[in-house]
Design a protein around this motif. Sequence first.
Motif, PDB file in Angstrom:
ATOM      1  N   ALA A   1       2.822  -5.757  -8.692  1.00 14.23           N
ATOM      2  CA  ALA A   1       1.907  -6.488  -7.801  1.00 14.23           C
ATOM      3  C   ALA A   1       1.190  -5.528  -6.856  1.00 14.23           C
ATOM      4  N   ARG A   2       1.792  -4.379  -6.630  1.00 15.98           N
ATOM      5  CA  ARG A   2       1.175  -3.381  -5.734  1.00 15.98           C
ATOM      6  C   ARG A   2       0.352  -2.343  -6.497  1.00 15.98           C
TER       7      ARG A   2
ATOM      8  N   ARG B   1      -1.490 -10.157  -5.514  1.00 16.78           N
ATOM      9  CA  ARG B   1      -0.828  -8.969  -4.965  1.00 16.78           C
ATOM     10  C   ARG B   1       0.348  -9.373  -4.083  1.00 16.78           C
TER      11      ARG B   1
END
Length: 257
Positions: free
Chosen positions: A124-125, A221
């Motif tokens: 997600a990062r 994110r």
Amino acid sequence: MTSAELPSRDEAPARRSLTENVVSAIMQMVSNGELLAGQRLPIEKELSVRLGVSRGSLREGVRALAVMGVLETRQGDGTYVTSLDATSLLSGFSFYADLQVADDATQLLHVRRILESESAALAARTLTDEQLDLLSAVLDRVDTIIEKGVDDDDLAEVIAADSEFHTRIARSTGNRPLAALIESLASRTQRTRMWRAMTERGTVPGAQAEHRAILAELRRRDPDRARVRMETHLMGVEDFSETHPTEASEESDASSQ
């Protein structure tokens, strides 16, 4: 090999000890930088003299290191240090996973769930917009199959897309050991997922919805929600393995014949 050619009880431990010495010495040469990734080993005669072992013991040590993913023998060209990447060096874990029986398959699925949940949080990062679009394209292929109606002939393609979705997420983290472990587990738990898809009505559309939910959190994110979505998704396969160990084992055996 005849009984006369078999090593005696005293010779066998001695040979194992010499082989272990070869393995230890060559690994030390790799560790201290004397042998680099992709470099060719010294010729057999030279290396056996240096290590103080017979060529037979040297060859056994080289074979052991090849199994470990440290060395590779190229026919007619000698023996080389591998690229020493995570996939090569973790090949031993793949062999371990291959040996597991049905009861232990659930344990592997549990390990997979732990690793992939964290992988989703990391992804997600790190995922780029292009990588997110590629994930979506993988799921689009499954949507096309679902729209026309999933039959047994489609299951292999669905499972392939499933594996690609998960491995793309793992690779996007940039954590190569983590990705290598996940890829190994994903491929070796494939038969359980296939059997579940064949026996439980609605499994493919349900898994697809969960994949879309994971992708949505990745696009936002949001590491925490991506982690939870992935964990929930993989819990289904884990629960199936616990409640259907015999069926999954029989299907695994049949698939390998």
